[in-house]
Each structure stands twice: as C-alpha cells, then as structure tokens.
Design an enzyme around this catalytic site. Structure first.
Site, PDB file in Angstrom:
ATOM      1  N   ASN A 213       0.936  -1.182  -0.018  1.00 42.38           N
ATOM      2  CA  ASN A 213       0.158  -0.042   0.067  1.00 42.38           C
ATOM      3  C   ASN A 213       0.798   1.261  -0.060  1.00 42.38           C
ATOM      4  OD1 ASN A 213       0.606   0.850   2.688  1.00 42.38           O
ATOM      5  ND2 ASN A 213      -0.232  -1.086   3.099  1.00 42.38           N
ATOM      6  N   ASP A 311      -3.517  -9.638  13.179  1.00 41.23           N
ATOM      7  CA  ASP A 311      -3.711  -8.152  13.671  1.00 41.23           C
ATOM      8  C   ASP A 311      -2.437  -8.119  14.680  1.00 41.23           C
ATOM      9  OD1 ASP A 311      -4.329  -5.850  15.164  1.00 41.23           O
ATOM     10  OD2 ASP A 311      -6.372  -5.746  14.101  1.00 41.23           O
ATOM     11  N   LYS A 346     -12.903   1.699  16.873  1.00 36.66           N
ATOM     12  CA  LYS A 346     -11.585   1.020  16.496  1.00 36.66           C
ATOM     13  C   LYS A 346     -10.743   0.839  18.032  1.00 36.66           C
ATOM     14  CE  LYS A 346      -9.925   1.028  12.761  1.00 36.66           C
ATOM     15  NZ  LYS A 346      -9.475   1.067  11.436  1.00 36.66           N
TER      16      LYS A 346
HETATM   17  O1  C5P Z   1      -7.868  -2.383  11.551  1.00 38.64           O
HETATM   18  P1  C5P Z   1      -6.996  -1.190  11.084  1.00 38.64           P
HETATM   19  O2  C5P Z   1      -5.926  -1.708  10.021  1.00 38.64           O
HETATM   20  O3  C5P Z   1      -7.692   0.027  10.468  1.00 38.64           O
HETATM   21  O4  C5P Z   1      -6.158  -0.941  12.262  1.00 38.64           O
HETATM   22  C1  C5P Z   1      -5.229   0.041  12.106  1.00 38.64           C
HETATM   23  C2  C5P Z   1      -4.392  -0.011  13.409  1.00 38.64           C
HETATM   24  O5  C5P Z   1      -4.007  -1.462  13.666  1.00 38.64           O
HETATM   25  C3  C5P Z   1      -2.807   0.644  13.105  1.00 38.64           C
HETATM   26  O6  C5P Z   1      -2.395   0.914  14.582  1.00 38.64           O
HETATM   27  C4  C5P Z   1      -2.178  -0.443  12.648  1.00 38.64           C
HETATM   28  O7  C5P Z   1      -0.877  -0.452  12.805  1.00 38.64           O
HETATM   29  C5  C5P Z   1      -2.684  -1.798  13.541  1.00 38.64           C
HETATM   30  N1  C5P Z   1      -2.662  -3.023  12.659  1.00 38.64           N
HETATM   31  C6  C5P Z   1      -1.905  -3.939  12.892  1.00 38.64           C
HETATM   32  N2  C5P Z   1      -1.844  -5.401  12.174  1.00 38.64           N
HETATM   33  C7  C5P Z   1      -2.839  -5.385  11.374  1.00 38.64           C
HETATM   34  C8  C5P Z   1      -3.650  -4.324  10.951  1.00 38.64           C
HETATM   35  C9  C5P Z   1      -3.958  -3.263  11.732  1.00 38.64           C
HETATM   36  O8  C5P Z   1      -1.228  -3.922  13.882  1.00 38.64           O
HETATM   37  N3  C5P Z   1      -2.878  -6.697  10.730  1.00 38.64           N
END
Ligand code: C5P
Length: 409
Positions: A213, A311, A346
């Site tokens: 990305n 995550d 979130k």
């Molecule tokens: O779910 P989303 O991607 O919107 O969440 C964003 C937050 O979660 C950010 O702090 C990002 O660094 C973290 N994140 C993570 N691992 C993932 C997806 C997001 O640590 N697989």
C-alpha cells in the site's frame, strides 16, 4: 515553529580538517532558527577562516579570551551564560584531552570549563584519524569528559581525509543538528522503552510481485524520533520504506505482516509503550509462487487466493503485559470520514487505551497530518502540522497518560 527557534548556541571549532563541515553546520543551525556565536581555536583558524564563520553566523567570531570587543573582557563568562548549549564540532583529540584535564589555555576550553554545567549542555562531535580515535589515551579522555557531563556524539565510519578508512569521521551536519534538537527536548519518556511499527508491509505473490500500500512510513519514523528525543530507548520495526533511521533508534527491517508480528512479539517482551503506526496489509496471498507467474495465453488471470493477516496491534494489546498495564498500547486509524466515531469504535475493537485517528488520503506520503486522539475519557484534536511536530505532541500526550493510572478496557 523551527526546531531551534531562538535557541542560543555557541558553536566551537577546534583544529581538524572537518572544520569545513562546521561551515555547513553553522548554516543549518541558523536555518533551524538558532542564534549562533562561533568560537574558534587557533588551530581551527588554520583550516577555515573566521570570515567564513562570521558570514554564516551573522556574528563576529570570538577567537581569544583577550578579545577587546567584550566590554568586561570576559568572553568565557559572557558566552557561557548566554548559551542554551555549546556544540564543539569538530572536537579534536587534543581538544578532548584538554577538556579531560580541565585545562583552559585557549578561549574555547576555558569557556567549556566555565559554563554553568547544570544548565548549559556541552555536546562534542569528535573528528580525527582512526588510529587517533582508537588510541587508549583518546578513549580514556572521552570516558572522562563523558563522566564529567559532556555529551559525546560518537563518530561516523568511512573514508577519511588522510586516505584511511575507519572510525573517526565527524558526524554529518544534519546528524549533529538532529542530536542537538533531541537534546533540547524535554525528557518526557526517560526510562521508557518504546516500540514503534511503521510503513507498509509487502506480501509476495511470486518472486517479483506483491501486495502493498501507499504508506510512506513518515508518521511512524517521526514517532520513533520524537520518542527518542524524549529520552526513551526506541525500537522501530519498519516495513519496506526508503527513510533514514532517526539517530539513536534501533531499526528492525521486515517485509511481511507475519515477519512484523514476529519482530514485534520479540520486542514487546521488554517494551513499556507500543505505538502501531504501520499500515499492515489485511490479506496476503495464501500461497507464494516459487517462480514468476506467467501469462499462459488463455486470457484467464491466475486465481489469487488470499489469507487474512494477523492483527499485530490487537495481538499485543491482548497480551498479559498489556492487560496488566505494563505495556501501554497506542493504535492508529486511517479513516476517510466520521473520524471520531470510527476512532472510538476501533479503540474498543483493538482493546487499546489510546487510538489516534487521521484521515487516510490526507496523510499518506505527506509531510503534514492532523490527528485526533481518543481515549476512554476524551478526544483531543491535534491540528494540521508537520508529522514531527505532531509526533512530539503525541509523545507528550502519551507521557501525560503514563503519569496517570489507566483504566483497562
Ligand atoms: O484495522 P485497521 O487496519 O484499521 O487498524 C489500524 C491499526 O491497527 C494501526 O495501529 C495498525 O498499525 C494496526 N494493525 C496491526 N495489524 C494489522 C492491521 C492493523 O497492527 N494486521
């Protein structure tokens, strides 16, 4: 506001070929907003003229304690009281030896000795031949001046003016400015160990393609730098980005989300703060092809099965250390609208005490950003500013919250 806005810096030059870099350093200090007074030793004036330094600093250079321009004839007292910091660059082996012995034969050494040491930090940027640097006498003197309260900035490695290769090069001007700026920031996170993720991840499809990305990593690198400036020990786990590692920050490079998770879990064992700024790919190809996928002429693209990535933030936030409050977790959310509502949701979903919202399309790749900090009590808006400025404000907000008991979700 500039990083050294209105800071009063005495820039000292002792004798060494690296004096040529002090001209650029002086310019960068002035550009960063500092008022600069240059003090040169006699040896320094063999390498670069006072006229050059006067032109760049906009102030007369002071070279002698007998300089008749000082009304009270006490340049060493006046400059030491005027300064917010003294930076000696280059600091020669001989000059460091003088400091180690508390000698005061020339104005610059005298000034360092006479400075109010509790209030005026002394930063030394050594520069010398590699043998001189490695000599036990030099190392002994460096240890002594550090024990006496000077900040020794270390040296670079590489080709030297004498043609030899090794340790002893003076740091580059921008590195010295970065160190000085860091030194003048309040030590809000002293004693903390901060872990930061930054950048995108890259999920390979085959040996030459992948899913990634547009995250530039700039926000995470700024957070790492700001945390280090605040006195923390900082580890930065970075996806593939072309950014310079902030000084004093330990960097671990990774490519995929799974590698990022492994690196983070290893580091999270001893971290006290975790800031997840990385834009982790949500999915990865379920199978990585061993060879480059080829068009087979059928007109049918290959089916790309995806698997969900772990995550990282939620995993760390659910760990016993995070749940007990020993590890304070901060998440980021890049949204396109309804920032407050999404950030609150979130925060709850990830199980973190602090969630930082920003508008994704307005931040990716940019140098500026605006943040919305959401915790269980309040929402704090940090208006548009350069990412480093915002990162410093975020660090201050984290430090403020670390000082208060946190209610777990
Ligand atoms: O779910 P989303 O991607 O919107 O969440 C964003 C937050 O979660 C950010 O702090 C990002 O660094 C973290 N994140 C993570 N691992 C993932 C997806 C997001 O640590 N697989």
């Amino acid at each position: 506001m500039k990083d050294l806005h209105d800071k009063r810096i005495v820039l000292g030059l002792s004798g060494g070929i690296a004096c040529y870099k002090a001209a650029e350093l002086c310019r960068q200090l002035v550009q960063a907003g500092a008022q600069v007074r240059v003090v040169m030793t006699q040896a320094a004036a063999q390498f670069i003229t006072p006229v050059t330094m006067q032109a760049l600093s906009g102030q007369p250079v002071v070279a002698s304690q007998w300089d008749a321009r000082e009304p009270n004839a006490m340049a060493h007292i006046n400059l030491g009281r005027w300064a917010d910091a003294i930076v000696v660059a280059p600091a020669s082996a001989d000059f460091i030896a003088q400091l180690a012995q508390g000698r005061a034969g020339e104005l610059l050494a005298l000034l360092c000795l006479a400075r109010p040491a509790q209030r005026v930090p002394l930063l030394l940027a050594p520069a010398m031949n590699r043998e001189m640097w490695a000599h036990p006498a030099t190392q002994r003197n460096l240890g002594q001046v550090a024990a006496d309260g000077a900040v020794v900035l270390g040296v670079g490695q590489g080709e030297q003016a004498c043609g030899e290769v090794g340790d002893g090069r003076m740091l580059e001007p921008e590195e010295i400015v970065e160190e000085l700026v860091a030194h003048l920031q309040p030590d809000r996170l002293a004693g903390q160990r901060v872990l930061v993720t930054a950048g995108p991840t890259f999920e390979p499809i085959d040996p030459v393609r992948g899913i990634t990305n547009l995250s530039s990593g700039k926000m995470g690198f700024a957070v790492a730098r700001a945390a280090r400036e605040a006195g923390a020990e900082v580890t930065l786990v970075a996806g593939p980005v072309h950014l310079r590692t902030p000084r004093g920050v330990r960097r671990v490079d990774v490519q995929t989300a799974q590698q990022m998770l492994a690196a983070v879990l290893a580091e999270a064992e001893r971290a006290t703060v975790f800031v997840a700024t990385a834009a982790v790919a949500d999915w990865r190809p379920a199978h990585v092809a061993a060879h480059k996928l080829k068009k087979d002429g059928s007109g049918q693209p290959p089916a790309l099965a995806l698997a969900e990535n772990p995550d990282i933030l939620a995993t760390v936030a659910a760990s016993p250390r995070a749940r007990s409050g020993a590890l304070y977790c901060v998440g980021f959310a890049a949204e396109s609208h309804d920032l407050l509502k999404h950030a609150q949701a979130k925060r709850a979903r990830k199980g973190v005490p602090l969630l930082v919202g920003n508008i994704g399309p307005a931040t990716f790749g940019r140098d500026d950003n605006a943040l919305l900090l959401v915790d269980e009590r309040e929402a704090v808006e940090l208006p548009p500013a350069p990412k480093l400025v915002l990162a410093r404000q975020l660090v201050a907000e984290i430090a403020r919250r670390l000082g208060q008991p946190q209610a777990a979700d």
